[in-house]
Design an enzyme around this catalytic site. Sequence first.
Site, PDB file in Angstrom:
ATOM      1  N   THR A   1       0.860  -1.185   0.000  1.00  0.00           N
ATOM      2  CA  THR A   1       0.000   0.000   0.000  1.00  0.00           C
ATOM      3  C   THR A   1       0.897   1.235   0.000  1.00  0.00           C
ATOM      4  O   THR A   1       2.123   1.120   0.032  1.00  0.00           O
ATOM      5  CB  THR A   1      -0.914   0.034   1.240  1.00  0.00           C
ATOM      6  OG1 THR A   1      -0.125   0.388   2.398  1.00  0.00           O
ATOM      7  CG2 THR A   1      -1.585  -1.312   1.493  1.00  0.00           C
ATOM      8  N   CYS A   2       0.282   2.417   0.015  1.00  0.00           N
ATOM      9  CA  CYS A   2       1.101   3.635  -0.001  1.00  0.00           C
ATOM     10  C   CYS A   2       1.918   3.781   1.278  1.00  0.00           C
ATOM     11  O   CYS A   2       2.936   4.467   1.290  1.00  0.00           O
ATOM     12  CB  CYS A   2       0.227   4.865  -0.218  1.00  0.00           C
ATOM     13  SG  CYS A   2      -0.990   5.156   1.079  1.00  0.00           S
ATOM     14  N   ASN A   3       1.492   3.125   2.354  1.00  0.00           N
ATOM     15  CA  ASN A   3       2.191   3.308   3.628  1.00  0.00           C
ATOM     16  C   ASN A   3       2.923   2.074   4.133  1.00  0.00           C
ATOM     17  O   ASN A   3       3.539   2.119   5.192  1.00  0.00           O
ATOM     18  CB  ASN A   3       1.210   3.777   4.704  1.00  0.00           C
ATOM     19  CG  ASN A   3       0.930   5.259   4.585  1.00  0.00           C
ATOM     20  OD1 ASN A   3       1.832   6.041   4.310  1.00  0.00           O
ATOM     21  ND2 ASN A   3      -0.317   5.657   4.764  1.00  0.00           N
ATOM     22  N   ARG A   4       2.869   0.974   3.381  1.00  0.00           N
ATOM     23  CA  ARG A   4       3.580  -0.225   3.849  1.00  0.00           C
ATOM     24  C   ARG A   4       3.828  -1.207   2.710  1.00  0.00           C
ATOM     25  O   ARG A   4       3.056  -1.280   1.744  1.00  0.00           O
ATOM     26  CB  ARG A   4       2.818  -0.917   4.975  1.00  0.00           C
ATOM     27  CG  ARG A   4       1.536  -1.609   4.585  1.00  0.00           C
ATOM     28  CD  ARG A   4       0.833  -2.225   5.795  1.00  0.00           C
ATOM     29  NE  ARG A   4       0.420  -1.186   6.723  1.00  0.00           N
ATOM     30  CZ  ARG A   4       1.000  -0.962   7.911  1.00  0.00           C
ATOM     31  NH1 ARG A   4       1.988  -1.727   8.323  1.00  0.00           N
ATOM     32  NH2 ARG A   4       0.577   0.011   8.688  1.00  0.00           N
TER      33      ARG A   4
ATOM     34  N   GLY B   1      -6.277  11.925 -11.143  1.00  0.00           N
ATOM     35  CA  GLY B   1      -6.629  10.555 -10.791  1.00  0.00           C
ATOM     36  C   GLY B   1      -8.126  10.448 -10.574  1.00  0.00           C
ATOM     37  O   GLY B   1      -8.771  11.434 -10.196  1.00  0.00           O
TER      38      GLY B   1
END
Length: 428
Positions: free
Chosen positions: A49-52, A189
Amino acid sequence: MNIAVVGLSHKTAPVEIREKLSIPEAKIESALTHLKGYPHIQEVAIISTCNRLEIYAVVTDTEKGVVEITQFLAEIGHIPLNVLRRYLFTLLHQDAVRHLLRVSAGLESLVLGEGQILAQVKNTHKLAQKYNTISQLLDRLFKQAMTAGKRVRTETSIGTGAVSISSAAVELAHAKVTDLSSKKIAIIGAGKMSRLLVTHLLAKGSQQIAIINRSQRRAQELAREFPHLPLQLYGLEEMMTTVAASDIVFTSTGATEPILTKTLLTEVTITANSLMLIDISVPRNVHTDVKELAQVQAFNVDDLKAVVAANQESRRQMAREAEALLEQEVEAFELWWRSLDTVPTISCLRSKIEDIREQELEKALSRLGTEFAEKHQEVIEAMTRGIVNKILHEPMVQLRAQQDIEARKRCLQSLQMLFNLSVGEEYS
């Protein structure tokens, strides 16, 4: 065998490292296949994901399996091992189990309690099943994690009023300009994050919103969800003129390279006194060199931490409620895993008794004569199977339910000795 997770997150690595290791869904199959090909990795699943980025694996040798995963990450990110190790975390067995359950419940998210991560965990499980890289252990673990995530959201209040990455981005913009209703806003987007951005911008009174997207069909689908708002839709060929005419631009695309750079911005005339760029994508959509332009303010996902922190303190008590519930789910998984050491003995015993049943049935049917055997074989077969199942049922239930490891081991040894069973130790 052991379960291990090796990864990095917003807690351990800045966005410039995370974006190098981001694996888009289109490349998940090749990544999973590559990892499954290592000699010490039996099962594998990837949360990206964007954070992990987290790689969960069942490894036959813990140390060697972790080295293989770390080497894989260094290769795909083109990061020297000595640099990469500073940002990685490694968790084993129960710690790995507990971590995945916490991730699924939103307790490890930048936004405590956010709900989007549960869908991402479900998608991780679905992709690993699709590409045949998980089996019994990780399949059960991810199902347990999904159950835990659902329970936390239904049995505690942690998900109530949780901010999201999108809402935090809008709050950041609101804190910087105060009155969003008078600002021209562009969103690059048209995915889920962009839809959430529109929702939160509307709540702040925004009315002048433009959507820029490669696919006009997706942009139109997004616009149909907001029939009372005259969203302006543009293709990528109009991106720079639309950006130049805006006060605030949010970027949320799957692009793997920056789509807004200093060079591109200097080629257009920015009409606003100050252009704010808020990039919630990983990899980043906005190049860091845009900050060299006097008219431009640029922020990325790591800049949202201050916004999120204001919301966190009131949620910590809710998190404690969730943690107590998660411990129940961790224990449930541990009990199931510990019961696996009974499987080889039970299978071996059942196989031996089934052989005896078939031999004795064949003798009995031959004595009864062909005509009788043909007429009644089905009934006799069902009866003998029923007797075997009923005899085995209670001991097997008690054996699986035995929580004391040493007591269960003694029971297994007794069964193996009494019935002369040769049993491997696949799961122990």
